[in-house]
Design a protein around this motif. Structure first.
Motif, PDB file in Angstrom:
ATOM      1  N   ALA A 221       0.833  -1.206   0.000  1.00 50.22           N
ATOM      2  CA  ALA A 221       0.000   0.000   0.000  1.00 50.22           C
ATOM      3  C   ALA A 221       0.866   1.254   0.000  1.00 50.22           C
ATOM      4  N   VAL A 222       1.961   1.221   0.755  1.00 46.79           N
ATOM      5  CA  VAL A 222       2.863   2.374   0.793  1.00 46.79           C
ATOM      6  C   VAL A 222       3.554   2.544  -0.560  1.00 46.79           C
ATOM      7  N   HIS A 223       3.919   1.432  -1.207  1.00 46.84           N
ATOM      8  CA  HIS A 223       4.495   1.507  -2.552  1.00 46.84           C
ATOM      9  C   HIS A 223       3.509   2.169  -3.520  1.00 46.84           C
ATOM     10  N   ARG A 224       2.220   1.794  -3.431  1.00 51.45           N
ATOM     11  CA  ARG A 224       1.216   2.378  -4.319  1.00 51.45           C
ATOM     12  C   ARG A 224       1.060   3.876  -4.053  1.00 51.45           C
ATOM     13  N   PHE A 225       1.124   4.241  -2.782  1.00 53.88           N
ATOM     14  CA  PHE A 225       1.026   5.657  -2.430  1.00 53.88           C
ATOM     15  C   PHE A 225       2.210   6.438  -3.001  1.00 53.88           C
ATOM     16  N   VAL A 226       3.402   5.893  -2.879  1.00 53.04           N
ATOM     17  CA  VAL A 226       4.594   6.589  -3.390  1.00 53.04           C
ATOM     18  C   VAL A 226       4.518   6.749  -4.904  1.00 53.04           C
ATOM     19  N   ASP A 227       4.043   5.699  -5.606  1.00 53.68           N
ATOM     20  CA  ASP A 227       3.880   5.796  -7.064  1.00 53.68           C
ATOM     21  C   ASP A 227       2.928   6.939  -7.421  1.00 53.68           C
ATOM     22  N   ALA A 228       1.796   6.999  -6.721  1.00 56.55           N
ATOM     23  CA  ALA A 228       0.821   8.050  -6.998  1.00 56.55           C
ATOM     24  C   ALA A 228       1.367   9.422  -6.628  1.00 56.55           C
ATOM     25  N   PHE A 229       2.126   9.474  -5.530  1.00 58.00           N
ATOM     26  CA  PHE A 229       2.719  10.734  -5.080  1.00 58.00           C
ATOM     27  C   PHE A 229       3.705  11.271  -6.123  1.00 58.00           C
ATOM     28  N   LEU A 230       4.528  10.395  -6.680  1.00 61.88           N
ATOM     29  CA  LEU A 230       5.513  10.815  -7.679  1.00 61.88           C
ATOM     30  C   LEU A 230       4.841  11.388  -8.920  1.00 61.88           C
ATOM     31  N   ASP A 231       3.718  10.792  -9.318  1.00 62.32           N
ATOM     32  CA  ASP A 231       2.998  11.296 -10.494  1.00 62.32           C
ATOM     33  C   ASP A 231       2.515  12.726 -10.283  1.00 62.32           C
ATOM     34  N   VAL A 232       2.177  13.062  -9.039  1.00 66.60           N
ATOM     35  CA  VAL A 232       1.675  14.400  -8.739  1.00 66.60           C
ATOM     36  C   VAL A 232       2.820  15.365  -8.438  1.00 66.60           C
ATOM     37  N   ARG A 233       3.741  14.940  -7.581  1.00 68.55           N
ATOM     38  CA  ARG A 233       4.802  15.842  -7.114  1.00 68.55           C
ATOM     39  C   ARG A 233       5.931  15.992  -8.128  1.00 68.55           C
ATOM     40  N   PHE A 234       6.323  14.903  -8.784  1.00 66.21           N
ATOM     41  CA  PHE A 234       7.445  14.956  -9.725  1.00 66.21           C
ATOM     42  C   PHE A 234       7.048  14.368 -11.081  1.00 66.21           C
TER      43      PHE A 234
END
Length: 435
Positions: free
Chosen positions: A225-238
């Protein structure tokens, strides 16, 4: 030829930047520094060996947008303080940085990984410069036949692992703090991600994209779940744009086709940074008439005021025209800058003192002098504070071009981006604030 006026303007543009920062990333020797030099007034060190860039290089590039002076018949009067206006096209200064090359294992400290990842925090959008010629391996060393498709995923993986590892090793503390404080997950996550230059709205957007809504119990999240969150975060932040560099080399076509096939949803632009640098140099020496982003140029054969090229130079220009400009429509450099700003949906905003004349001072001069690129979702009163803290402090109201008042919480769009602010400050202070 760059004259003293150009140098003064560029120095001024460096000192007063819009908030958007575009970062050039990738492995060593992929052409990041060359791209920075092609897109900006920088003179970054270039070399075909690993870690040419040790400290991050900064430069100023320019985003072209339609200036309101064309719509309101002010082309001849438009007087930008930063950037320039060319016949109704406004070139807005944007900061770019080229950071140390990334190699596999950077998230574990290999190469200059720690420095790279720390520099990365300052960027809003990433230009992943990929050497599509296959003449440099994953470490930036000279080779032949290397498949550059390998570079794309591992760069994303290294950035992902950098953020994931920092979160996961503290996950127990994160979940205990949420339980003790009864805080929303977005608040807790924002605090842990603030070191990456992250605003709360970025975390909210990330969770929305995952279709996860408050209340969220972070203790129920496992590693996946944390991996999925980081993937989604990168799409938005970077968010990343692939800059497929060195397209003028014979080995590039096949590699470009493979990359396009494997990553059909990624924004990618074919470029030749060295071609852009060469064309700009020939323009400065009056051998050609060339405008950044164009698909062609004039020589002495079509424009007699230009210097005549010798046979060797003419042949080189013709080859560049055929392999890059005619094949891809441009060198790709200007298109990349435009795509980077629009990927983040930044909006140009023009504060004025007089809605009729569009002047920025009481004397009636300085037409459309100021412009700032702001993130999508910026509110009217929020922008006042971005211009000057006292504008927000003494805020009374704001008006748009039609003379109607704008709501404090109204979002700024391309339809209401010329704004006049009225404050409660005394006259002398009011002048100081607006200047």
């Amino acid at each position: 030829m760059i004259n003293d006026t150009d140098n003064i303007r560029r120095k001024r543009d460096r000192e007063e930047m819009n908030q958007l920062v575009v970062g050039c990333v990738g492995k060593p020797s992929a052409g990041k520094s060359s791209f920075l030099n092609a897109a900006t007034d920088s003179n970054a060190k270039v070399g075909n060996y690993p870690f040419t860039t040790i400290e991050p290089n900064y430069g100023v590039t320019y985003y072209p947008s339609v200036c309101p002076c064309a719509k309101y018949d002010k082309i001849d009067q438009c007087a930008p303080r930063y950037g320039r206006c060319d016949k109704g096209v406004r070139y807005l200064p944007v900061k770019m940085l080229d950071v140390a090359g990334l190699v596999p294992g950077a998230s574990e400290g290999k190469g200059l990984g720690n420095q790279f990842l720390d520099d990365l925090r300052h960027a809003d959008v990433l230009l992943h410069v990929v050497d599509v010629s296959g003449t440099t391996n994953e470490k930036g060393e000279e080779t032949t036949g290397y498949d550059p498709i390998n570079d794309i995923q591992w760069l994303k993986d290294e950035i992902h692992n950098w953020i994931y590892n920092n979160l996961w090793k503290r996950w127990g503390n994160i979940t205990r703090k949420q339980k003790a404080t009864k805080s929303l997950a977005e608040i807790i996550l924002h605090k842990k991600l603030s070191g990456y230059g992250t605003k709360l709205v970025v975390v909210k957007t990330t969770l929305d994209s995952m279709q996860v809504h408050e209340p969220i119990d972070l203790s129920s999240w496992d590693a996946d779940a944390v991996h999925r969150f980081v993937d989604a975060f990168l799409d938005v932040r970077f968010p990343i744009i692939l800059v497929l560099n060195k397209v003028d080399m014979s080995s590039s076509d096949q590699n470009i086709t493979k990359i396009c096939s494997k990553y059909p949803d990624m924004k990618m632009i074919p470029t030749s940074a060295l071609a852009e640098i060469f064309l700009r140099k020939m323009k400065s020496q009056n051998y050609i008439n060339y405008k950044e982003g164009d698909d062609n140029f004039d020589t002495n054969e079509t424009l007699s005021t230009l210097k005549k090229c010798d046979e060797k130079l003419f042949s080189r220009l013709e080859k560049l025209r055929d392999l890059v400009l005619f094949r891809y429509g441009s060198t790709g450099v200007q298109e990349t800058i435009k795509a980077a700003v629009e990927l983040k949906e930044y909006i140009p905003v023009y504060p004025v003192k007089n809605l009729k004349s569009l002047s920025c001072d009481k004397a009636g001069g300085s037409i459309l002098r100021d412009c700032m690129l702001v993130p999508k979702g910026t509110k009217v009163r929020e922008f006042a504070g971005m211009l000057h803290p006292d504008l927000e402090k003494f805020y009374l109201y704001a008006e748009g071009m039609n003379g109607q008042r704008l709501g404090e919480e109204e979002e700024i769009t391309n339809l209401n981006n010329i704004i006049k602010y009225t404050t409660a400050a005394v006259e002398g202070q009011h002048d100081r604030i607006k200047e």
